[in-house]
Design an enzyme around this catalytic site. Structure first.
Site, PDB file in Angstrom:
ATOM      1  N   HIS A 280       0.796  -1.217   0.000  1.00 46.64           N
ATOM      2  CA  HIS A 280       0.000   0.000   0.000  1.00 46.64           C
ATOM      3  C   HIS A 280       0.836   1.279   0.000  1.00 46.64           C
ATOM      4  CE1 HIS A 280      -3.597   2.365   0.588  1.00 46.64           C
ATOM      5  NE2 HIS A 280      -3.114   2.896   1.698  1.00 46.64           N
ATOM      6  N   VAL A 281       1.856   1.350   0.849  1.00 47.98           N
ATOM      7  CA  VAL A 281       2.581   2.625   1.025  1.00 47.98           C
ATOM      8  C   VAL A 281       3.780   2.652   0.084  1.00 47.98           C
ATOM      9  CG1 VAL A 281       3.454   4.259   2.720  1.00 47.98           C
ATOM     10  CG2 VAL A 281       1.835   2.513   3.436  1.00 47.98           C
TER      11      VAL A 281
END
Length: 299
Positions: A280-281
């Site tokens: 995600h990041v």
């Protein structure tokens, strides 16, 4: 760009923080020490509250506005600040209503109000048109601005946006609502990063304090006309700004392939990247790749 107002963090600026808020602000300051280049930190006033900004790069360089992920604040951009501030004036905006240094006022409960708030920030800083990068919560805000005020955005990069194209997996709510349970923060981060990336200790402490800080004005509770939100076919088809969307192939909050397929189907001229071995990041997990890809897209 012109800075309209400068205020420093003190008890007068934050009269009602409470102990949790004060601990968070101390952790935020420690995380900000990770910022690798000289910066200014200041506030701009808006109808919706005082907005905290971290700015780096030449004052006369083209503006690059950064919108962070939920509970991470603008300090999350430390792996990207050096690369991007060589060519741009970075304007990292602490999103109102999330856990950061911005001070919420009335409003900002709908998508229209959030767009109006960001446009006020642009106006206060003398930004006519900007390049825009948003991740997760910030990516959703970026898409909202592309839909509502495309004339103010030159080009945009949206990274792992919260919802926007498809709904969250149920797992997201399970882990998010479990954050306040014993070991909930560790479980959430383990789920999100799966051992691919280790947050610096100071930043991990900031995230812990953000979760622990109880503040109704910064609760992030979903609202009927606010966020999270999946944009309609018509809204996505209306986007006319050059747009790059990046997601990791190990994304856990939703199916990234499904999200990119819907984006490619509806958004005219969109560019997409599905990044291998990333979650995600992306801006942290694959910082060098993201730095170079964003710069190339903007050039």
């Amino acid at each position: 760009m012109e800075k309209k107002q400068l205020e420093h963090l003190n008890d007068q600026a934050y009269p009602d923080l409470g102990e949790g808020g004060k601990r968070f602000q101390e952790a935020y300051a420690a995380s900000l020490a990770l910022w690798p280049v000289p910066y200014e930190a200041f506030y701009v006033p808006t109808t919706f509250g005082m907005t905290h900004i971290i700015a780096s790069g030449p004052a006369d360089a083209p503006p690059l506005v950064l919108l962070h992920g939920a509970l991470f604040s603008s300090t999350m951009w430390f792996p990207n600040a050096e690369a991007w501030s060589r060519r741009y004036r970075i304007i990292a905006v602490d999103i109102l209503g999330d856990k950061n240094r911005s001070i919420p006022g009335p409003g900002c409960s709908s998508r229209a109000e959030y767009a109006a708030w960001l446009l006020e920030v642009f106006d206060q800083l003398g930004i006519g048109r900007a390049r825009l990068v948003g991740l997760s919560l910030g990516g959703m805000h970026a898409v909202n601005l592309l839909v509502r005020a495309p004339e103010r955005i030159e080009r945009a990069v949206v990274i792992s946006p919260a919802e926007s194209f498809v709904h969250f997996h149920q797992d997201f709510y399970t882990y998010a609502f479990g954050l306040l349970q014993p070991n909930g923060v560790k479980a959430f981060l383990d789920w999100m990063f799966a051992g691919r990336y280790l947050l610096p200790e100071t930043f991990s402490e900031q995230f812990h304090e953000a979760v622990a800080w109880k503040d109704e004005a910064r609760s992030g509770i979903p609202k009927e006309n606010g966020f999270p939100y999946v944009f309609t076919d018509e809204e996505l088809a209306s986007i006319c700004v050059p747009l790059l969307v990046m997601m990791g192939d190990e994304e856990v909050i939703y199916n990234p392939r499904e999200a990119l397929e819907r984006a490619k189907k509806l958004v005219p001229g969109i560019e997409t990247h599905l990044v291998r071995g990333a979650g995600h990041v992306l801006s942290m997990e694959k910082a060098n790749f993201v730095n170079e890809t964003v710069e190339a897209f903007f050039r």
